[in-house]
Motif scaffolding. Structure first.
Motif, mmCIF file in Angstrom:
data_model
loop_
_atom_site.group_PDB
_atom_site.id
_atom_site.type_symbol
_atom_site.label_atom_id
_atom_site.label_comp_id
_atom_site.label_asym_id
_atom_site.label_seq_id
_atom_site.Cartn_x
_atom_site.Cartn_y
_atom_site.Cartn_z
ATOM 1 N N GLY A 99 11.169 -2.411 3.706
ATOM 2 C CA GLY A 99 10.619 -1.430 2.772
ATOM 3 C C GLY A 99 9.355 -0.757 3.274
ATOM 4 N N VAL A 100 9.286 -0.516 4.580
ATOM 5 C CA VAL A 100 8.105 0.106 5.173
ATOM 6 C C VAL A 100 8.468 1.507 5.652
ATOM 7 C CG1 VAL A 100 6.416 -0.030 7.036
ATOM 8 C CG2 VAL A 100 7.166 -2.121 5.893
ATOM 9 N N PHE A 101 7.697 2.503 5.201
ATOM 10 C CA PHE A 101 7.859 3.882 5.658
ATOM 11 C C PHE A 101 6.474 4.448 5.912
ATOM 12 C CE2 PHE A 101 8.247 8.492 4.742
ATOM 13 C CZ PHE A 101 9.031 8.827 5.831
ATOM 14 N N ILE A 102 6.240 4.887 7.132
ATOM 15 C CA ILE A 102 4.952 5.478 7.489
ATOM 16 C C ILE A 102 5.245 6.826 8.139
ATOM 17 C CG2 ILE A 102 2.880 5.263 8.906
ATOM 18 C CD1 ILE A 102 3.343 2.196 8.831
ATOM 19 N N LYS A 103 4.601 7.871 7.613
ATOM 20 C CA LYS A 103 4.766 9.217 8.171
ATOM 21 C C LYS A 103 3.389 9.836 8.314
ATOM 22 C CE LYS A 103 7.486 13.390 7.718
ATOM 23 N NZ LYS A 103 8.541 14.043 6.944
ATOM 24 N N ILE A 104 3.092 10.263 9.523
ATOM 25 C CA ILE A 104 1.803 10.888 9.830
ATOM 26 C C ILE A 104 2.084 12.304 10.320
ATOM 27 C CG2 ILE A 104 -0.272 10.763 11.253
ATOM 28 C CD1 ILE A 104 0.450 7.720 11.614
ATOM 29 N N ILE A 105 1.512 13.300 9.661
ATOM 30 C CA ILE A 105 1.656 14.689 10.096
ATOM 31 C C ILE A 105 0.255 15.222 10.374
ATOM 32 C CG2 ILE A 105 2.433 16.998 9.461
ATOM 33 C CD1 ILE A 105 4.390 15.632 7.489
ATOM 34 N N ASP A 121 1.541 -7.517 16.792
ATOM 35 C CA ASP A 121 0.153 -7.447 16.325
ATOM 36 C C ASP A 121 -0.437 -6.046 16.466
ATOM 37 O OD1 ASP A 121 0.369 -10.109 15.737
ATOM 38 O OD2 ASP A 121 -0.915 -10.793 17.378
ATOM 39 N N ASN A 122 -0.147 -5.357 17.545
ATOM 40 C CA ASN A 122 -0.753 -4.052 17.819
ATOM 41 C C ASN A 122 0.041 -2.890 17.220
ATOM 42 O OD1 ASN A 122 1.456 -4.211 19.472
ATOM 43 N ND2 ASN A 122 0.387 -3.541 21.316
ATOM 44 N N PHE A 123 1.010 -3.147 16.354
ATOM 45 C CA PHE A 123 1.887 -2.123 15.796
ATOM 46 C C PHE A 123 1.111 -0.984 15.131
ATOM 47 C CE2 PHE A 123 3.912 -0.488 11.938
ATOM 48 C CZ PHE A 123 4.987 0.188 12.504
ATOM 49 N N LEU A 124 0.232 -1.311 14.205
ATOM 50 C CA LEU A 124 -0.469 -0.285 13.425
ATOM 51 C C LEU A 124 -1.384 0.570 14.302
ATOM 52 C CD1 LEU A 124 -0.550 0.599 10.465
ATOM 53 C CD2 LEU A 124 -2.584 -0.790 10.197
ATOM 54 N N LYS A 125 -2.129 -0.058 15.188
ATOM 55 C CA LYS A 125 -3.042 0.689 16.072
ATOM 56 C C LYS A 125 -2.253 1.632 16.970
ATOM 57 C CE LYS A 125 -7.030 0.324 19.075
ATOM 58 N NZ LYS A 125 -7.401 1.672 18.755
ATOM 59 N N LYS A 138 1.571 -9.355 8.021
ATOM 60 C CA LYS A 138 2.331 -10.220 7.116
ATOM 61 C C LYS A 138 2.134 -9.800 5.657
ATOM 62 C CE LYS A 138 2.955 -15.039 5.806
ATOM 63 N NZ LYS A 138 2.494 -16.409 6.003
ATOM 64 N N GLU A 139 0.915 -9.468 5.272
ATOM 65 C CA GLU A 139 0.611 -9.138 3.878
ATOM 66 C C GLU A 139 0.926 -7.688 3.510
ATOM 67 O OE1 GLU A 139 -3.371 -10.296 2.866
ATOM 68 O OE2 GLU A 139 -3.003 -12.395 3.387
ATOM 69 N N ASN A 140 0.926 -6.767 4.478
ATOM 70 C CA ASN A 140 1.078 -5.349 4.160
ATOM 71 C C ASN A 140 2.302 -4.676 4.773
ATOM 72 O OD1 ASN A 140 -1.591 -4.678 2.709
ATOM 73 N ND2 ASN A 140 -2.210 -5.859 4.494
ATOM 74 N N LEU A 141 2.850 -5.228 5.831
ATOM 75 C CA LEU A 141 3.995 -4.609 6.503
ATOM 76 C C LEU A 141 5.134 -5.618 6.581
ATOM 77 C CD1 LEU A 141 1.937 -2.856 9.330
ATOM 78 C CD2 LEU A 141 2.894 -1.783 7.289
ATOM 79 N N ALA A 142 5.240 -6.299 7.707
ATOM 80 C CA ALA A 142 6.230 -7.364 7.890
ATOM 81 C C ALA A 142 5.726 -8.290 8.993
ATOM 82 C CB ALA A 142 7.582 -6.783 8.263
ATOM 83 N N SER A 143 5.913 -9.563 8.823
ATOM 84 C CA SER A 143 5.399 -10.527 9.795
ATOM 85 C C SER A 143 6.083 -10.408 11.150
ATOM 86 C CB SER A 143 5.539 -11.952 9.259
ATOM 87 O OG SER A 143 6.900 -12.237 8.979
ATOM 88 N N MET A 177 0.840 -1.169 0.000
ATOM 89 C CA MET A 177 0.000 0.000 0.000
ATOM 90 C C MET A 177 0.888 1.235 0.000
ATOM 91 S SD MET A 177 -2.996 -0.894 2.774
ATOM 92 C CE MET A 177 -1.891 -0.788 4.137
ATOM 93 N N LYS A 178 0.623 2.153 -0.915
ATOM 94 C CA LYS A 178 1.352 3.416 -0.946
ATOM 95 C C LYS A 178 0.354 4.552 -1.073
ATOM 96 C CE LYS A 178 5.576 1.701 -2.983
ATOM 97 N NZ LYS A 178 6.569 1.844 -4.026
ATOM 98 N N PHE A 179 0.410 5.485 -0.133
ATOM 99 C CA PHE A 179 -0.474 6.630 -0.145
ATOM 100 C C PHE A 179 0.324 7.871 0.229
ATOM 101 C CE2 PHE A 179 -3.020 2.956 1.097
ATOM 102 C CZ PHE A 179 -3.962 2.961 0.092
ATOM 103 N N TYR A 180 0.115 8.954 -0.499
ATOM 104 C CA TYR A 180 0.801 10.218 -0.236
ATOM 105 C C TYR A 180 -0.200 11.363 -0.222
ATOM 106 C CZ TYR A 180 4.848 7.460 -1.568
ATOM 107 O OH TYR A 180 5.796 6.492 -1.655
ATOM 108 N N ASP A 181 -1.338 11.155 0.342
ATOM 109 C CA ASP A 181 -2.405 12.132 0.255
ATOM 110 C C ASP A 181 -2.863 12.559 1.648
ATOM 111 O OD1 ASP A 181 -2.755 12.168 -2.698
ATOM 112 O OD2 ASP A 181 -3.151 10.051 -2.365
ATOM 113 N N LYS A 182 -3.856 13.414 1.687
ATOM 114 C CA LYS A 182 -4.432 13.905 2.935
ATOM 115 C C LYS A 182 -5.482 12.932 3.443
ATOM 116 C CE LYS A 182 -2.775 18.195 3.316
ATOM 117 N NZ LYS A 182 -2.312 18.879 4.474
ATOM 118 N N GLY A 183 -5.662 12.951 4.749
ATOM 119 C CA GLY A 183 -6.661 12.057 5.307
ATOM 120 C C GLY A 183 -7.057 12.467 6.709
ATOM 121 N N PHE A 184 -7.795 11.592 7.329
ATOM 122 C CA PHE A 184 -8.311 11.821 8.672
ATOM 123 C C PHE A 184 -8.056 10.597 9.532
ATOM 124 C CE2 PHE A 184 -10.935 14.310 5.785
ATOM 125 C CZ PHE A 184 -10.881 15.564 6.378
ATOM 126 N N ILE A 185 -7.814 10.846 10.815
ATOM 127 C CA ILE A 185 -7.696 9.775 11.798
ATOM 128 C C ILE A 185 -8.751 10.050 12.855
ATOM 129 C CG2 ILE A 185 -6.235 8.665 13.524
ATOM 130 C CD1 ILE A 185 -3.804 9.696 11.907
#
Length: 91
Positions: free
Chosen positions: A83-89, A61-65, A52-57, A1-9
């Protein structure tokens, strides 16, 4: 998954919702629960399978949350090996 756009949390009692938009169209709508991740494009997956399918196995388990639940203005995570890079501003 690759996203470089605006969003909401959005943080709710039972889950964290992440929505990302491109030109006014939602390209990702994901709900992160304590035990699963649900995206509008597929059925829910348990956290281990999602990682496993989107980041790394090897990720917990609670990494993304935990990443999206941080209250910092800027959150950055880089894992060159997988090859994982996540940046939240936050505005």
């Amino acid at each position: 998954m690759k996203f470089y756009d605006k969003g909401f949390i959005f943080k709710y009692k039972e889950y964290t919702q992440v929505q990302i938009f491109n030109a006014g169209t939602a390209i990702l709508d994901m709900k992160i629960y304590e035990d699963k991740v649900c995206r509008s494009t597929f059925k829910c997956q348990d956290l281990k399978t999602f990682n496993k399918e989107n980041l790394a196995s090897s990720y917990p388990d609670n990494f993304l949350k935990e990443l999206f639940d941080r209250n910092e203005k800027e959150v950055s995570f880089k894992d060159k090996e997988n090859g994982v890079f996540i940046k939240i501003i936050r505005d």
